[in-house]
Motif scaffolding. Structure first.
Motif, PDB file in Angstrom:
ATOM      1  N   PHE A  63       5.014  10.084   2.461  1.00 18.72           N
ATOM      2  CA  PHE A  63       3.655   9.677   1.892  1.00 18.72           C
ATOM      3  C   PHE A  63       4.178   8.490   0.831  1.00 18.72           C
ATOM      4  CE2 PHE A  63       1.527  10.286  -2.073  1.00 18.72           C
ATOM      5  CZ  PHE A  63       0.275   9.862  -1.960  1.00 18.72           C
ATOM      6  N   TYR A  64       5.099   8.654   0.142  1.00 18.04           N
ATOM      7  CA  TYR A  64       5.655   7.523  -0.903  1.00 18.04           C
ATOM      8  C   TYR A  64       6.096   6.459   0.047  1.00 18.04           C
ATOM      9  CZ  TYR A  64       4.778   9.874  -5.047  1.00 18.04           C
ATOM     10  OH  TYR A  64       4.039  10.613  -6.194  1.00 18.04           O
ATOM     11  N   GLU A  65       6.876   6.714   1.132  1.00 20.44           N
ATOM     12  CA  GLU A  65       6.933   5.302   2.115  1.00 20.44           C
ATOM     13  C   GLU A  65       5.974   4.726   2.488  1.00 20.44           C
ATOM     14  OE1 GLU A  65       9.525   6.900   5.288  1.00 20.44           O
ATOM     15  OE2 GLU A  65      11.209   7.550   3.731  1.00 20.44           O
ATOM     16  N   LYS A  66       4.855   5.471   2.857  1.00 16.80           N
ATOM     17  CA  LYS A  66       3.523   4.947   3.093  1.00 16.80           C
ATOM     18  C   LYS A  66       2.808   3.990   2.108  1.00 16.80           C
ATOM     19  CE  LYS A  66       2.242   8.272   6.581  1.00 16.80           C
ATOM     20  NZ  LYS A  66       1.466   9.478   7.004  1.00 16.80           N
ATOM     21  N   ILE A  67       3.037   4.481   1.109  1.00 17.80           N
ATOM     22  CA  ILE A  67       2.497   3.597  -0.289  1.00 17.80           C
ATOM     23  C   ILE A  67       3.246   2.448  -0.301  1.00 17.80           C
ATOM     24  CG2 ILE A  67       2.088   3.420  -2.607  1.00 17.80           C
ATOM     25  CD1 ILE A  67       1.736   6.633  -2.563  1.00 17.80           C
ATOM     26  N   GLU A  68       4.628   2.194   0.031  1.00 20.24           N
ATOM     27  CA  GLU A  68       5.331   1.206  -0.208  1.00 20.24           C
ATOM     28  C   GLU A  68       4.897   0.380   0.958  1.00 20.24           C
ATOM     29  OE1 GLU A  68       7.537   0.097  -2.819  1.00 20.24           O
ATOM     30  OE2 GLU A  68       6.929   1.810  -3.703  1.00 20.24           O
ATOM     31  N   LYS A  69       4.942   1.130   1.885  1.00 25.26           N
ATOM     32  CA  LYS A  69       4.518  -0.057   3.124  1.00 25.26           C
ATOM     33  C   LYS A  69       2.886  -0.829   2.965  1.00 25.26           C
ATOM     34  CE  LYS A  69       3.525   0.048   8.114  1.00 25.26           C
ATOM     35  NZ  LYS A  69       3.392   0.822   9.378  1.00 25.26           N
ATOM     36  N   ALA A  70       1.940   0.174   2.477  1.00 22.75           N
ATOM     37  CA  ALA A  70       0.731  -0.363   1.919  1.00 22.75           C
ATOM     38  C   ALA A  70       1.044  -1.441   0.985  1.00 22.75           C
ATOM     39  CB  ALA A  70      -0.020   0.478   1.340  1.00 22.75           C
ATOM     40  N   LYS A  71       1.665  -1.528  -0.029  1.00 21.07           N
ATOM     41  CA  LYS A  71       2.001  -2.537  -0.989  1.00 21.07           C
ATOM     42  C   LYS A  71       2.501  -3.862  -0.573  1.00 21.07           C
ATOM     43  CE  LYS A  71       4.581  -1.713  -4.593  1.00 21.07           C
ATOM     44  NZ  LYS A  71       6.044  -1.075  -5.095  1.00 21.07           N
ATOM     45  N   GLY A  72       2.997  -3.735   0.696  1.00 19.87           N
ATOM     46  CA  GLY A  72       3.474  -4.852   1.352  1.00 19.87           C
ATOM     47  C   GLY A  72       2.259  -5.568   2.163  1.00 19.87           C
ATOM     48  N   TYR A  73       1.216  -5.109   2.258  1.00 15.94           N
ATOM     49  CA  TYR A  73      -0.178  -5.682   2.696  1.00 15.94           C
ATOM     50  C   TYR A  73      -0.764  -6.526   1.572  1.00 15.94           C
ATOM     51  CZ  TYR A  73       0.243  -3.199   6.958  1.00 15.94           C
ATOM     52  OH  TYR A  73       0.683  -2.502   8.101  1.00 15.94           O
ATOM     53  N   VAL A  74      -0.217  -6.498   0.314  1.00 14.87           N
ATOM     54  CA  VAL A  74      -0.802  -6.885  -1.029  1.00 14.87           C
ATOM     55  C   VAL A  74       0.100  -7.927  -1.430  1.00 14.87           C
ATOM     56  CG1 VAL A  74      -1.808  -6.507  -3.184  1.00 14.87           C
ATOM     57  CG2 VAL A  74      -2.203  -4.901  -1.346  1.00 14.87           C
ATOM     58  N   LYS A  75      -0.296  -9.157  -1.904  1.00  9.12           N
ATOM     59  CA  LYS A  75       0.636  -9.999  -2.452  1.00  9.12           C
ATOM     60  C   LYS A  75       1.025  -9.675  -3.763  1.00  9.12           C
ATOM     61  CE  LYS A  75      -1.320 -14.177  -0.070  1.00  9.12           C
ATOM     62  NZ  LYS A  75      -2.346 -15.348  -0.143  1.00  9.12           N
ATOM     63  N   SER A  76       2.353  -9.959  -4.248  1.00 13.57           N
ATOM     64  CA  SER A  76       3.055  -9.495  -5.452  1.00 13.57           C
ATOM     65  C   SER A  76       2.134 -10.168  -6.664  1.00 13.57           C
ATOM     66  CB  SER A  76       4.327  -9.940  -5.281  1.00 13.57           C
ATOM     67  OG  SER A  76       4.525 -11.312  -5.311  1.00 13.57           O
ATOM     68  N   GLN A  77       1.609 -11.368  -6.382  1.00 14.52           N
ATOM     69  CA  GLN A  77       0.829 -11.981  -7.541  1.00 14.52           C
ATOM     70  C   GLN A  77      -0.686 -11.373  -7.678  1.00 14.52           C
ATOM     71  OE1 GLN A  77       1.951 -13.515  -5.064  1.00 14.52           O
ATOM     72  NE2 GLN A  77       0.373 -15.134  -4.479  1.00 14.52           N
ATOM     73  N   ASP A  78      -0.904 -10.444  -6.913  1.00 19.06           N
ATOM     74  CA  ASP A  78      -2.285  -9.911  -6.835  1.00 19.06           C
ATOM     75  C   ASP A  78      -2.258  -8.646  -7.928  1.00 19.06           C
ATOM     76  OD1 ASP A  78      -2.984 -11.801  -5.042  1.00 19.06           O
ATOM     77  OD2 ASP A  78      -3.131 -10.309  -3.367  1.00 19.06           O
ATOM     78  N   ILE A  79      -3.498  -8.320  -8.312  1.00 24.88           N
ATOM     79  CA  ILE A  79      -3.371  -7.125  -9.294  1.00 24.88           C
ATOM     80  C   ILE A  79      -3.631  -5.863  -8.092  1.00 24.88           C
ATOM     81  CG2 ILE A  79      -5.051  -5.846 -10.513  1.00 24.88           C
ATOM     82  CD1 ILE A  79      -6.076  -8.580 -11.836  1.00 24.88           C
ATOM     83  N   ILE A  80      -2.755  -4.965  -8.207  1.00 20.98           N
ATOM     84  CA  ILE A  80      -2.597  -3.842  -7.541  1.00 20.98           C
ATOM     85  C   ILE A  80      -3.004  -2.585  -8.157  1.00 20.98           C
ATOM     86  CG2 ILE A  80      -1.151  -2.440  -5.945  1.00 20.98           C
ATOM     87  CD1 ILE A  80       0.626  -5.012  -6.003  1.00 20.98           C
ATOM     88  N   ILE A  81      -3.866  -1.797  -7.738  1.00 20.89           N
ATOM     89  CA  ILE A  81      -4.349  -0.635  -8.273  1.00 20.89           C
ATOM     90  C   ILE A  81      -4.340   0.462  -7.177  1.00 20.89           C
ATOM     91  CG2 ILE A  81      -6.361   0.939  -9.015  1.00 20.89           C
ATOM     92  CD1 ILE A  81      -7.729  -1.964  -9.732  1.00 20.89           C
ATOM     93  N   VAL A  82      -3.172   1.410  -7.602  1.00 27.40           N
ATOM     94  CA  VAL A  82      -2.964   2.662  -6.482  1.00 27.40           C
ATOM     95  C   VAL A  82      -3.963   3.859  -7.140  1.00 27.40           C
ATOM     96  CG1 VAL A  82      -1.301   4.303  -5.564  1.00 27.40           C
ATOM     97  CG2 VAL A  82      -0.634   1.827  -6.008  1.00 27.40           C
ATOM     98  N   MET A  83      -4.724   4.535  -6.312  1.00 28.82           N
ATOM     99  CA  MET A  83      -5.674   5.425  -7.205  1.00 28.82           C
ATOM    100  C   MET A  83      -5.745   6.559  -6.011  1.00 28.82           C
ATOM    101  SD  MET A  83      -9.143   3.271  -6.898  1.00 28.82           S
ATOM    102  CE  MET A  83     -10.447   4.142  -6.151  1.00 28.82           C
TER     103      MET A  83
END
Length: 139
Positions: A63-83
């Motif tokens: 599950f946490y690996e899937k979250i890490e993969k999902a973070k890869g779809y968002v640019k590092s300079q974007d605001i990221i909300i995990v909810m």
């Protein structure tokens, strides 16, 4: 629109600044990424639904690996909300800038894992920083 094994749902505005979309990987049933063009920074929302405490640790790690993969779809300079629902109890004692004094329950194994992940990724469990109405404490 299909993008390989993924489906891109979007609402295209009349100008580039008004586009909004969600990228869905049909193989990922517990994590979904939504991206939105915004100002001053773009926004990436990762919606999650974790396994219950009855699940094996290996499933939680996937599950946490899937979250890490999902973070890869968002640019590092974007605001990221995990909810979403992590099925975790993080307690009501402050932990650095991760957990505030208004959490509930006693920290459980899933809560410890969530706190650890937040520390590594520089995230804050925001709903623990603001008092909320009294809730039933599940054991």
């Amino acid at each position: 629109m299909k993008l390989g094994s993924k489906t891109h749902f979007y609402s295209e505005g009349q100008t580039h600044e008004r586009d909004v979309g969600i990228l869905y990987d049909g193989t990922t049933d517990r994590v979904v990424v939504g991206k939105s063009v915004a100002k001053p920074l773009n926004l990436g929302i990762i919606q999650v639904y974790a396994q219950t405490s009855d699940s094996e640790d290996v499933e939680v790690e996937k599950f946490y690996e899937k979250i890490e993969k999902a973070k890869g779809y968002v640019k590092s300079q974007d605001i990221i909300i995990v909810m979403g629902d992590f099925n975790a109890k993080v307690g009501d004692e402050r932990v650095e800038d991760v957990v505030g004094p208004s959490g509930i329950g006693t920290v459980n194994e899933r809560g410890s894992r969530l706190i650890e992940w937040c520390q590594v990724n520089d995230f804050t469990i925001t709903n623990t920083w603001y008092p909320n109405h009294p809730r039933r404490q599940w054991t």
